[in-house]
Design a protein around this motif. Structure first.
Motif, short mmCIF file in Angstrom:
data_model
loop_
_atom_site.label_atom_id
_atom_site.label_comp_id
_atom_site.label_asym_id
_atom_site.label_seq_id
_atom_site.Cartn_x
_atom_site.Cartn_y
_atom_site.Cartn_z
N VAL A 72 47.85 -30.57 -18.38
CA VAL A 72 48.67 -31.31 -19.34
C VAL A 72 47.78 -32.02 -20.34
N LEU A 73 47.91 -31.66 -21.61
CA LEU A 73 47.09 -32.29 -22.66
C LEU A 73 47.94 -33.16 -23.58
N HIS A 74 49.07 -33.62 -23.07
CA HIS A 74 49.84 -34.59 -23.84
C HIS A 74 49.93 -35.88 -23.04
N PRO A 75 50.25 -36.99 -23.70
CA PRO A 75 50.27 -38.28 -23.01
C PRO A 75 51.44 -38.40 -22.05
N PRO A 76 51.38 -39.36 -21.13
CA PRO A 76 52.56 -39.65 -20.30
C PRO A 76 53.72 -40.02 -21.22
N VAL A 77 54.88 -39.43 -20.98
CA VAL A 77 55.95 -39.51 -21.99
C VAL A 77 56.70 -40.84 -21.97
N ALA A 78 57.16 -41.26 -20.78
CA ALA A 78 58.05 -42.42 -20.73
C ALA A 78 57.43 -43.69 -21.34
N PRO A 79 56.16 -44.06 -21.00
CA PRO A 79 55.62 -45.29 -21.58
C PRO A 79 55.53 -45.24 -23.10
N VAL A 80 55.14 -44.07 -23.64
CA VAL A 80 55.03 -43.95 -25.10
C VAL A 80 56.41 -44.03 -25.74
N PHE A 81 57.36 -43.29 -25.14
CA PHE A 81 58.74 -43.25 -25.64
C PHE A 81 59.32 -44.66 -25.69
N TRP A 82 59.13 -45.42 -24.61
CA TRP A 82 59.76 -46.74 -24.55
C TRP A 82 59.02 -47.80 -25.35
N SER A 83 57.69 -47.77 -25.34
CA SER A 83 56.95 -48.73 -26.15
C SER A 83 57.35 -48.61 -27.61
N PHE A 84 57.47 -47.35 -28.04
CA PHE A 84 57.82 -47.12 -29.43
C PHE A 84 59.18 -47.73 -29.76
N ARG A 85 60.13 -47.56 -28.86
CA ARG A 85 61.47 -48.12 -29.11
C ARG A 85 61.48 -49.65 -29.10
N ILE A 86 60.66 -50.22 -28.23
CA ILE A 86 60.59 -51.70 -28.20
C ILE A 86 60.00 -52.22 -29.51
N MET A 87 58.95 -51.54 -30.00
CA MET A 87 58.35 -51.96 -31.26
C MET A 87 59.35 -51.87 -32.41
N VAL A 88 60.01 -50.73 -32.53
CA VAL A 88 60.94 -50.55 -33.63
C VAL A 88 62.11 -51.53 -33.51
N GLY A 89 62.61 -51.69 -32.29
CA GLY A 89 63.73 -52.62 -32.08
C GLY A 89 63.35 -54.04 -32.48
N THR A 90 62.15 -54.47 -32.07
CA THR A 90 61.70 -55.82 -32.42
C THR A 90 61.57 -55.95 -33.94
N GLY A 91 61.06 -54.88 -34.57
CA GLY A 91 60.92 -54.90 -36.02
C GLY A 91 62.26 -55.12 -36.71
N PHE A 92 63.29 -54.42 -36.23
CA PHE A 92 64.60 -54.59 -36.88
C PHE A 92 65.21 -55.96 -36.59
N ALA A 93 64.94 -56.51 -35.41
CA ALA A 93 65.40 -57.89 -35.14
C ALA A 93 64.72 -58.86 -36.10
#
Lengths: 336, 462
Positions: B313-334
């Motif tokens: 597997v040469l891609h990153p672990p999916v769940a942490p990247v997927f969720w961190s990204f959403r937390i960042m974007v969500g905080t940005g919109f708040a």
């Protein structure tokens, strides 16, 4: 000298020298402010405030020399950096936690609610002790060739105590220079007490180093090297005597010679460091890796050197400015 | 757990703790310079009041940043010796320039900035404030150059497994550097904007109506309202840059397994790496294709392209990247919602902070730390998103880790974590304590002494 014809020779040498100077400057500068922390339990609460005030404007910059020294090891001798730091994994961690504790205690002790101040004072002391002891421990392990045996461990425990004494000694000398009155008188007493430990520590390291390594023994006790190295131990002994004399004239009403002990202790640190540097050259990892084997590629060292030649004089300049701005006594407290 | 995982957690813990404080000091230095220049220009005491309060926050944050930064410089050697052995010729000079051009500058002039107000001429104090702000930004620049090079390396050649520089221009101006640098500087600006607004709102809610609080509350709200749309735009550009150079990271951010067109923008999903699919997807149809390719049937790369034939597997672990990204974007919109609402209220009524409804003020207090949340989530996205690589395509994390017994790493990790939790608690408590103390009439006096001997007298009196 033929050495300077070959960049793969003179660049590592230059960087080893730069790193040596950074370590020396660090040991003197952070040495005195770590020492002030170690002396904390012997001072009253008011005196503690004055002691912290005497190092307040400087400590950040003092610790930056450690970052520069470790940075130079990292960038100029990457393989040695890994080798040394993995061998010293636990003492490094203890030192780092010590540095964290005392660095933040500086700020918290005056900003947190007053009832917490005693705890932050304690954190400042514990952090300073952890840092000094672990640095002394690492020095001992380094002298012993980074070997892990019961003997090297015991020796490192002894150097840990001696370096802590040396730091508190130069810390006391700094306080003689920066304070007056009762605290200054106390600092003179601290320095007088510390000087014996200091002389003992210097002697122990000087004796142990050649005994550990036949190579170092041969470097010191061969003819004619012995002749031109002789001034080093003689000057060190002389400096200790001069230190003792300068301390016996203090404190005095005119505050005459209040700077002298601090200056002499710098001389002593320089001499001791010079001896160690001579012993270990050309090795960066004792008896294993020389600076020439560990060095980064010449083109990478060159680009750092170009920057260093421009920037380091500037750093010297504005450091001098800071010491000028904050020269003079950090005096007793006034609550108003 | 093995040494590799423990070392990753340890480095992650240290750098997460560290970045909290530079994120504040980078922009707060410039905000302090702004306060000082306003004071110089207007002579209005409220600006000096603002300066004196926030310079304390700066001093505290700076100390936390310095000590946690020293930890970082050692951990390259203690935990990741393979990193410097492989790419030391590139990373070394960049780190050296950071130390030489930034660390000393900020550390030395910090002393004058904090304690020199009455010891040096006014211009030198203002200059010191500028140099400290400049130093923190330089530091950010060099470290971001190195970090970006680890994501998008160029300007080097490999000789016997060791990287050698061929073009320093290409190394410094590597493809992701401009995006990452601007994204981080804006993140710092936003962190400070919301911290300033939040603590000022806290003081306002406690009844403090001083000129200083009004000035800082307005500064925080307007700065936040100004920077957040720029940041959202910049973040989008950064994402497109990542799509070009690290498509596997974007695939993980979007939770997209197969390369395909008409990819939805997932609002919620539980990525399952075992089954290689998402569970409980909720998405906006064509959303990801539209954002990344600007057309509904745009083709978005999928994670399955980054698994080799023999299953590596040469891609990153999916769940942490997927969720961190959403937390960042969500905080940005708040952030966008709150700062625009507050800025709109203040501008329309023309009464400054008095026009703010209590609910907005109450929202600002917890949002004081929204910048931290977004910054950490963003860094997790990009750094975990680089795994399994330490230097993209050059060196894996596993190759670089130290051969240290796992229990050593475990014990020190536990020690670091407990001290970080303690210090973080103390830091936040002291910020609110300083804010409360400011309210009760004990307006912070200058840290700066009036005469030579007052250095000592002022420190404990704070």
């Amino acid at each position: 000298m033929e050495m300077f014809d070959d960049p793969a020779r003179w660049l590592p040498f230059t960087f080893a020298a730069l790193m040596g100077v950074s370590i020396l400057v660090y040991v003197v500068l952070d040495g005195f402010d770590l020492g002030v922390g170690v002396l904390f339990p012997f001072a009253t609460d008011d005196e503690k405030d004055t002691m912290v005030a005497s190092i307040g404007p400087f400590w950040d910059a003092n610790e930056t020399w450690l970052v520069l020294a470790i940075g130079l090891l990292l960038v100029a001798f990457p393989t040695a950096h890994g080798e040394i730091l993995t061998a010293l994994y636990l003492p490094v961690a203890i030192m780092l936690i010590g540095l964290i504790l005392r660095g933040v205690a500086f700020e918290f002790r005056v900003k947190a609610p007053t009832p917490h101040k005693a705890s932050w004072n304690a954190a400042f002391l514990v952090g300073s002790l952890m840092t000094s002891l672990s640095q002394g421990f690492m020095l001992g392990k380094y002298i012993m060739g980074l070997e892990s045996t019961l003997g090297t461990w015991a020796f490192a425990m002894i150097t840990a105590v001696f370096l802590t004494v040396a730091y508190s000694f130069i810390g006391a000398c700094w306080l003689i220079l920066k304070t007056e009155g009762a605290l200054q008188a106390k600092a003179v007493q601290w320095a007088r007490g510390g000087i014996f430990g200091l002389a003992l520590g210097l002697g122990a390291v000087s004796l142990a180093t050649p005994l550990v390594s036949a190579r170092i023994f041969d470097k010191w006790f061969a003819w004619p090297e012995m002749l031109w190295l002789a001034p080093l131990p003689i000057l060190s002994a002389l400096t200790v005597l001069l230190l003792w004399r300068s301390l016996s004239g203090l404190p005095n009403p005119q505050d005459k010679g209040a700077r002298t002990p601090f200056l002499y202790s710098i001389v002593l640190f320089v001499l001791a460091f010079g001896g160690l540097a001579y012993s270990f050259y050309p090795y960066v990892v004792p008896e294993k890796i020389t600076i020439y084997e560990a060095a980064s590629a010449p083109e990478s060292l060159m680009i750092i050197l170009v920057g260093a030649v421009v920037v380091i004089p500037m750093i010297g300049g504005y450091t001098a400015l800071a010491y000028t701005v904050f020269k003079g006594k950090a005096a007793e407290l006034r609550y108003d | 757990m093995d040494t590799l995982m423990l070392s990753r957690i340890q480095f992650g813990a240290n750098i997460s703790f560290h970045i909290l404080f530079p994120t504040i000091t980078i922009a707060l230095g410039w905000v302090l310079l702004f306060f000082k220049l306003r004071f110089n220009a207007t002579g209005d005491g409220k600006w000096m009041e603002a300066y004196q309060f926030w310079v304390k926050v700066f001093a505290l944050s700076f100390a936390m940043g310095v000590v946690s930064g020293i930890t970082m410089s050692f951990q390259f050697g203690t935990n990741w010796p393979g990193f410097m052995e492989a790419v030391g010729n590139i990373a070394g000079p960049l780190l050296a320039y950071e130390i030489m051009t930034a660390f000393f500058l900020e550390a030395v002039f910090l002393g004058i900035m904090l304690f020199g107000f009455s010891r040096v001429p006014g211009w030198l104090h203002t200059l010191s404030t500028f140099l400290v702000a400049f130093g923190t930004s330089m530091s950010a620049f060099w470290i971001i150059v190195l970090n970006s090079w680890m994501h998008t390396p160029q300007g080097y050649e490999m000789i016997d497994g060791v990287a050698h520089a061929t073009s320093w221009f290409e190394i410094i101006f590597n493809p992701s550097m401009p995006y990452r640098f601007i994204h981080m500087m804006l993140a710092s600006g936003l962190t400070v904007a919301f911290l300033v607004a939040g603590l000022s709102a806290f003081r306002w809610l406690l009844g403090d109506r001083s000129g200083g609080v009004q000035a800082t509350l307005k500064t925080g709200v307007y700065l936040g309202a100004l920077l957040i749309p720029v940041q959202i735009f910049m973040g989008d550009l950064h994402g497109l840059n990542t799509l070009e150079y690290q498509p596997q990271k974007v695939a993980a951010m979007e939770g997209n397994w197969d390369t395909q067109s008409n990819v939805p923008l997932l609002l919620f999903a539980i990525p399952d790496e075992e089954a290689r699919e998402n569970r409980m997807e909720i998405g906006i149809p064509n959303g990801a294709s539209l954002i990344l390719k600007h057309k509904a049937d745009g083709v978005v790369p999928g994670l399955n392209d980054f698994v080799t034939e023999d299953g590596e597997v040469l891609h990153p672990p999916v769940a942490p990247v997927f969720w961190s990204f959403r937390i960042m974007v969500g905080t940005g919109f708040a952030m966008l919602l709150l700062s625009w609402f507050a800025a709109f209220k203040m501008m329309r009524k023309g009464r400054g902070p008095a026009a703010l409804p209590r609910v907005a003020l109450f929202a600002m207090v917890p949002m004081a730390f929204s910048g931290w949340v977004a910054t950490l989530a963003g860094w997790y996205t990009t750094e975990i998103g680089r795994q399994p690589w330490l230097v993209q395509g050059v060196l894996t994390t596993e190759q670089a880790v130290a051969d240290v017994p796992a229990p050593f790493v475990g014990i020190t990790l536990a020690a670091y974590l407990s001290i970080y939790v303690l210090l973080l608690g103390a830091y936040i408590a002291v910020l609110f304590y300083l804010a409360r103390k400011g309210v009760s009439g004990d307006v912070p006096r200058p840290r700066t002494p009036l005469s030579g001997q007052a250095v000592a007298s002022n420190v404990p009196a704070e």
